[in-house]
Design a protein around this motif. Structure first.
Motif, PDB file in Angstrom:
ATOM      1  N   GLY A 183       4.687   0.805  10.534  1.00 46.70           N
ATOM      2  CA  GLY A 183       3.722   1.902  10.598  1.00 46.70           C
ATOM      3  C   GLY A 183       2.800   1.699  11.792  1.00 46.70           C
ATOM      4  N   TYR A 184       1.637   2.294  11.720  1.00 47.23           N
ATOM      5  CA  TYR A 184       0.680   2.207  12.836  1.00 47.23           C
ATOM      6  C   TYR A 184      -0.332   1.083  12.612  1.00 47.23           C
ATOM      7  N   ASN A 185      -0.655   0.400  13.685  1.00 42.88           N
ATOM      8  CA  ASN A 185      -1.747  -0.598  13.665  1.00 42.88           C
ATOM      9  C   ASN A 185      -1.495  -1.748  12.702  1.00 42.88           C
ATOM     10  N   THR A 186      -0.256  -1.953  12.349  1.00 45.42           N
ATOM     11  CA  THR A 186       0.076  -3.022  11.408  1.00 45.42           C
ATOM     12  C   THR A 186       1.400  -3.656  11.821  1.00 45.42           C
ATOM     13  N   LEU A 187       1.494  -4.948  11.588  1.00 46.60           N
ATOM     14  CA  LEU A 187       2.735  -5.678  11.803  1.00 46.60           C
ATOM     15  C   LEU A 187       3.173  -6.278  10.480  1.00 46.60           C
TER      16      LEU A 187
ATOM     17  N   GLY B 281      -7.401  -7.962  12.870  1.00 47.99           N
ATOM     18  CA  GLY B 281      -6.522  -9.010  12.393  1.00 47.99           C
ATOM     19  C   GLY B 281      -6.943  -9.463  11.018  1.00 47.99           C
ATOM     20  N   GLN B 282      -6.066 -10.192  10.386  1.00 50.32           N
ATOM     21  CA  GLN B 282      -6.316 -10.681   9.040  1.00 50.32           C
ATOM     22  C   GLN B 282      -6.152 -12.196   9.043  1.00 50.32           C
ATOM     23  N   ARG B 283      -7.136 -12.831   9.672  1.00 49.46           N
ATOM     24  CA  ARG B 283      -7.152 -14.279   9.841  1.00 49.46           C
ATOM     25  C   ARG B 283      -6.815 -15.022   8.547  1.00 49.46           C
TER      26      ARG B 283
ATOM     27  N   VAL C 175      -0.361 -11.562  11.963  1.00 52.09           N
ATOM     28  CA  VAL C 175      -1.375 -10.907  11.116  1.00 52.09           C
ATOM     29  C   VAL C 175      -2.349 -10.090  11.961  1.00 52.09           C
ATOM     30  N   GLN C 176      -1.975  -9.858  13.211  1.00 52.74           N
ATOM     31  CA  GLN C 176      -2.765  -8.987  14.071  1.00 52.74           C
ATOM     32  C   GLN C 176      -2.646  -7.543  13.590  1.00 52.74           C
TER      33      GLN C 176
END
Lengths: 264, 264, 264, 264
Positions: D158-162, D199-201, D187-188
């Motif tokens: 999707g968008y803005n997610t990996l 990001g999701q550190r 997790v960026q």
């Protein structure tokens, strides 16, 4: 934290003898590895890709077989429900009701399942974000039943492919409910063979191990002694003869994970 | 080819007066534009994101209201079914049964719907490839009922987002069944507001126009006179006052498309 | 609003004669349809799937051929650049520099392209959200060059598949820059044939028409008189002999769209 | 199989003192844990979301600093290259050249990097299937340089997610080249904060552990003593003070994985 529980069995109930053969192997292997065991099998595949695919033995015969397994082996048994009216009779025969992924937002099914007081394993929909499972769990919990398990089984990733996002495990764990890693459905390729689903059996142990390392409460694996000729989900089931070594291996990762919990 | 049919109405039945008010506006606008019209509304939102969300007026009251709309306006009416046992009573009251996207693989529901002989609009699951709808249609057709519509309403695209793949329209059209473009659900953001779904209402006309240009058989649009205060799907419903101009615009694109069919 | 501009030509420059043959056909068809035309072809395919694939005639020969097309037909020409050092020499020979999708975030390339003063067509990365193109455009605009086009060519959708999200067209249009719909790359299947990319040529007209109906500023189409034997992108290029009818058809949808602009 | 190598450091070079401070902490922690260490930092962030973001100290100063780290600590150093012309000078100063994900298909860059004879760490593009990395590796190997590492850093979802697909690790390992798990870029959230990436550190250790359990050759982690004020990638970098415990934990999972290799 406790060792993980293995939820495992053939995708589809074939006969009492067949279920017992598989359940005995798995019960021994899990006991040897020091982990829990719940036998899983389905009496009705209610959402097969194609109408021509085998649906199963039906509810009455299926529940009798599952009770036979429970009685003979003393292990808890799990099966899935598809309609609210299934919940009471199924809960009389089995220990854990499972909500299929496609049905994880059907309020009446969740409420009927919860109302039985049985433990409920909800598969996260292929279309659902892991943080949205909090609303799913709340529907069940509204019945006063907090015996809930939340299960990752892959998210839609383009067409005919799923991807298991490992972040979903800690995200769902924030609910406080045990989290289940479904290793074999995560590598399913829905509809990928035209009139049946494909799968990548070879990667199921990868998913199982990643889940064990993250410290899940349960690992879900479908297995069969002859996957290529199984009536459903053959392409993603793990061969039964590989299970004892896999279980022992997962137990080692689980012990390490439980001794060193991730702070997320 | 015939002009498209607009399948439209408020997401949720609120009252007979409310349904009539909306249906009258839509019936007039579609007649003015020379396109067909089927009134759509739901009596039960069976898979709301959260338990606290309004589910609807219930089946008995809902069917009475839908029959009221049909009797007063003479237009066909459509509503969705969630359980096999819904199909017979619903088919007695409405012209088109709709299978929700999450339920598009539930064999028993498809068979029960097909067996009524009513027309069936099946929403393609957010988790399903368009070519896999051929198996879904075959389940219905196995009952001898070929009055099938196949509907694009967006595919899962990461979390909390859908994407409408325009290729799905010609792919599903290969079945020979009419294809429906659902313009308002394609811009839904499932679960995107925590306990409710969000949506991007502003892009629904984009989806509708693209579908019209491709030459679909029907366009599905949910609409409300006050979407921000509607009991469900407010973020993606189109404001009722925008509908007449939109319908006229879509009719122009439809005429052009039907005169110049895409060879795919 | 003006009629759309067709940006079209063979994926890869083969020879001056070949380019002229295609450009003449397209120039005539666009003139007949009353739409604009920019000839597109590439002298270097710098990111082929496999090393063994043909890269092209090279920069010097390619630019000479593109200038030959421009001189003989009087139409503007477009080609893509891959390195900042390409920009000045390429801008001396062509009218529009194109930034490939994979490179749309490379700041130095965007700045070097912008600094030439040439028009710049930036393909949106397969990994980029449409709203993030505002940052891409701002990099170019920082050079004082506002002659920017923003191009949808599909977003990653699982593996080996792209999906063209029609919402991206109005979202990118909010920047005020013209938006381009790339009909042939949107149906590419990157890497889908092992060592080359596949494609679904049959759906390119669907994408083009949807873009025209939404009212884009330009439509991008790769075409070849023998796509199955073209040196690159054969699976998604449209056969040249289909182009005149397609252009005329798109022009009709464009006129309707420009007379009835979408308010989004 | 050998213990994994940690490839780690701050996203962006700030100063020699800053690099030394971080490298010393990491060198000690990896030595204590019995795993390898390569210091990583970038002198130029060539594809920042926004033009206003800090790009870095530049190549000359950056290479001097990296050589300073190598000289003082004796550890190998890695940095990324963006243009073919970077490769020779960078390879004179560092041990490992890194190809950024967006550039993983740029043939000239791969060839120039390979031709230096240095080890090459190629990040898999967010738009690329793991099996397509075999073609990327073949481009490098065509130079006679087989010192190749293949790195998972997330695929577009999707968008803005990996999403990091754990299957990609065994799939890329089939090439025979070492596989790297990039825990922090996976997790960026690209572009997720408008003009910068989010990001999701908190989930980076989850990714790192899953990679270790699967038995990767290297784990890539960006770290900083004050991530919230770092010049780039702050939202996904792990706090430096958490690194020693994380490294020790990963080493334990790595030992278990190397003693019990997955057969896939």
């Amino acid at each position: 934290a406790n060792p993980f529980t293995l939820i495992a069995g053939p995708c589809q109930i074939q006969s009492l003898d067949h279920c017992l053969m598989i359940a005995e192997r798995l019960a021994k292997a899990t006991a040897d590895a020091g982990v829990g065991f719940i036998f899983k099998s389905s009496y009705d595949k209610a959402n097969r890709t194609s109408l021509d695919a085998k649906r199963g033995v039906g509810r009455d015969e299926g529940l009798a077989i599952l009770q036979g397994v429970r009685d003979r082996l003393g292990c808890p048994v799990l099966t899935d429900v598809h309609l609210p009216s299934d919940c009471v009779p199924v809960a009389e025969a089995v220990d854990v009701l499972q909500i299929p992924a496609f049905l994880c937002r059907q309020t009446d099914l969740l409420l009927a399942a919860g109302a039985t007081g049985a433990a409920i394993n909800v598969k996260k929909g292929q279309f659902l974000a892991p943080w949205d499972m909090v609303n799913v769990a709340a529907k069940i919990a509204s019945t006063g039943n907090e015996r809930i398990l939340l299960c990752e089984r892959g998210a839609s990733f383009g067409y005919n492919t799923l991807v298991a996002d490992m972040r979903s495990l800690p995200i769902m764990a924030r609910t406080g409910y045990p989290v289940v890693m479904d290793a074999t459905h995560s590598v399913q390729q829905p509809g990928g063979q035209g009139t049946t689903s494909g799968g990548q059996r070879e990667f199921a142990p990868v998913m199982a191990r990643a889940g064990a390392a993250i410290g899940v409460g349960a690992i879900f694996i479908e297995t069969h002694e002859d996957p290529d000729n199984a009536p459903s989900d053959g392409p993603n089931m793990i061969h039964l003869e590989r299970m004892p070594a896999l279980i022992a291996s997962l137990a080692a990762f689980d012990r390490l994970a439980k001794a060193d919990p991730l702070a997320v």
